[in-house]
Scaffold this active site. Structure first.
Site, PDB file in Angstrom:
ATOM      1  N   HIS A   1      -3.347 -30.644  41.849  1.00  0.00           N
ATOM      2  CA  HIS A   1      -1.963 -29.644  41.521  1.00  0.00           C
ATOM      3  C   HIS A   1      -1.024 -30.741  42.662  1.00  0.00           C
ATOM      4  CE1 HIS A   1      -0.461 -25.494  43.098  1.00  0.00           C
ATOM      5  NE2 HIS A   1       0.976 -26.658  42.757  1.00  0.00           N
TER       6      HIS A   1
ATOM      7  N   LEU B   1       5.347 -33.632  39.853  1.00  0.00           N
ATOM      8  CA  LEU B   1       6.497 -35.057  39.879  1.00  0.00           C
ATOM      9  C   LEU B   1       7.247 -35.081  39.076  1.00  0.00           C
ATOM     10  CD1 LEU B   1       3.451 -36.570  38.420  1.00  0.00           C
ATOM     11  CD2 LEU B   1       3.910 -37.139  40.814  1.00  0.00           C
TER      12      LEU B   1
ATOM     13  N   HIS C   1      -3.709 -23.127  45.525  1.00  0.00           N
ATOM     14  CA  HIS C   1      -2.882 -23.297  47.199  1.00  0.00           C
ATOM     15  C   HIS C   1      -3.859 -21.640  47.292  1.00  0.00           C
ATOM     16  CE1 HIS C   1       0.171 -21.146  44.370  1.00  0.00           C
ATOM     17  NE2 HIS C   1       1.038 -22.497  44.437  1.00  0.00           N
TER      18      HIS C   1
ATOM     19  N   ASP D   1      -0.346 -29.812  45.894  1.00  0.00           N
ATOM     20  CA  ASP D   1       0.580 -29.078  46.479  1.00  0.00           C
ATOM     21  C   ASP D   1       2.044 -30.418  45.889  1.00  0.00           C
ATOM     22  OD1 ASP D   1       2.328 -26.997  44.879  1.00  0.00           O
ATOM     23  OD2 ASP D   1       2.246 -25.547  46.413  1.00  0.00           O
TER      24      ASP D   1
ATOM     25  N   HIS E   1      11.776 -32.983  47.723  1.00  0.00           N
ATOM     26  CA  HIS E   1      12.409 -32.454  47.452  1.00  0.00           C
ATOM     27  C   HIS E   1      13.827 -33.132  47.644  1.00  0.00           C
ATOM     28  CE1 HIS E   1      11.665 -28.083  45.529  1.00  0.00           C
ATOM     29  NE2 HIS E   1      10.378 -28.136  46.411  1.00  0.00           N
TER      30      HIS E   1
END
Length: 438
Positions: free
Chosen positions: A67, A70, A239, A312, A316
């Site tokens: 998980h 990219l 998750h 996960d 950002h």
């Protein structure tokens, strides 16, 4: 180049190997294991053999992250396949599964081929694309699931959101079952989630942030398990963050259903009470939960109910994460911290043995996805992670290879360092103390 890994502590759950020995890698595969100081083994003077002294370190089948995000194509200012896979290699991962919420979404055979072409050019580790369930991830029309699988997709997922149309999702599950691939499920009832941005509880009230209740996850987890029961598809819950998600996976397994679940390091390492202020580096979806949830997640991992540890990884831009928790995007990076957090919060605290950790980060993920790996038996691909569980250091986001620095673990003291990541017999990451800042 061939490798002679000497004096390492082999942990290979698939073959019940837990011993100090040597491993010889030839032509990208495991050629020998055991004591190689014999006529049949390599010579130290052999110019074609690179020797790695793994004394005091564990030698494990390479980790697989089920998980990751990219961000390429569409959001390359956040991450690229090149930087994201380099970060994964630094974290000990020899393979990753990029989720389809790119721009455009990874929702067609052409997009799957595009991802694989970029990975072939830019990645030193395995990239296993995950195709979207619906076109454009709009929840309206199914993608060409069979075509995406033929092009190289290893699973389907709508990650980033749930398919709220249960009838449509059931058809997708039937298609996935026919294609022999798993469904990786993001469990979130968007109607219940509303504008929630962190766990519903005292901390949310204290910070004045809209909350996300456990039921937002649990309602969809229950639905998806029931749909998997009806369709026979292999279902993997992404998750998982709540105590009831663990309970539902446990019940599904007791019924013999092909259901598995993953837990992310942030969900077993922190609670919502650990959020110090309105800091969006603590914002992820699902959110950090209560201490009761965290303890049940750890117990689920310990008992093998929850079979995988995935990151996960969600990078950002810095400016995006400077906003309030209420306004910033969900997600934190995790590729470069997952192993150390698992060692620190699970192994050192007695929830997992070192062997169980390898099961959760390598053997089980490879089995769930249905790809080679998770074993260092003779003849297997030489995808290998070499790491210890005793090195102490402080996580420093400024050393991350990932473009994303959005982590709540900056400054955290941890144990466990990755020293080598090897893919197909090639060293793709090596820790160099003299140049490291962490």
């Amino acid at each position: 180049m061939n490798l002679w890994i000497k004096n390492g502590h082999l942990l290979d759950p698939a073959n019940h190997r837990d011993e100090i020995c040597d491993i010889y890698v030839k032509d990208g595969k495991v050629a020998m294991t055991g004591s190689l100081l014999s006529d049949s083994g390599p010579e130290e003077s052999d110019e074609d053999v690179t020797i790695i002294d793994a004394a005091g370190k564990y030698v494990m089948p390479g980790f697989l992250d089920l998980h990751v995000h990219l961000r390429e194509p569409g959001f390359t200012y956040k991450e690229t396949i090149k930087t994201g896979t380099a970060a994964a290699a630094r974290g000990g991962f020899t393979g990753v599964c990029p989720m389809p919420n790119t721009k455009p979404a990874t929702d067609s055979p052409e997009m799957i081929r595009q991802i694989l072409a970029i990975a072939e050019r830019d990645s030193d580790i395995h990239v296993y694309p995950v195709g979207a369930v619906t076109k454009g991830q709009t929840g309206q029309e199914l993608t060409d699931i069979a075509g995406m699988v033929k092009a190289g997709a290893k699973a389907i997922s709508e990650d980033g959101k749930s398919v709220m149309d249960s009838g449509l999702y059931r058809e997708a599950m039937k298609e996935a079952a026919r294609a022999g691939i798993p469904v990786l499920a993001h469990c979130e009832d968007i109607h219940m989630a509303g504008k929630g941005a962190m766990n519903a509880g005292k901390k949310a009230e204290e910070l004045g942030i809209p909350g996300i209740s456990n039921a937002v996850e649990d309602v969809i987890a229950a639905r998806d398990i029931l749909l998997a029961k009806e369709t026979g598809v292999r279902l993997h819950l992404c998750h998982c963050s709540t105590k009831d998600s663990v309970s539902m996976v446990r019940l599904a397994k007791e019924e013999g259903l092909p259901v598995s679940g993953e837990v992310c390091p942030h969900h077993f390492s922190m609670t919502d009470e650990d959020i110090p202020a309105d800091d969006a580096n603590y914002k992820m979806n699902p959110p950090l939960r209560s201490s009761t949830d965290v303890e049940e997640l750890r117990r689920g991992l310990s008992e093998g109910v929850m079979e995988a540890i995935s990151t996960d990884h969600a990078p950002h831009g810095e400016e995006e994460k400077k906003k309030s928790i209420a306004e910033a995007p969900f997600g934190i990076v995790g590729s470069e911290t997952a192993y150390a957090l698992a060692v620190t919060h699970l192994v050192k605290k007695g929830y997992l043995t070192p062997m169980q950790l390898v099961e959760h980060m390598s053997t089980n993920p490879c089995r769930i996805l249905g790809v080679p790996g998770g074993s260092l038996a003779v003849g297997m691909p030489a995808d290998i992670t070499i790491a210890d569980m005793d090195s102490e250091y402080v996580i420093d986001k400024n050393t991350f290879v990932s473009k994303g620095k959005n982590t709540p673990f900056h400054g955290a003291k941890v144990q466990g360092r990755v020293f080598y990541t090897i893919v197909g017999g090639k060293i793709v990451y090596e820790y160099k103390e003299e140049t490291a800042n962490d």
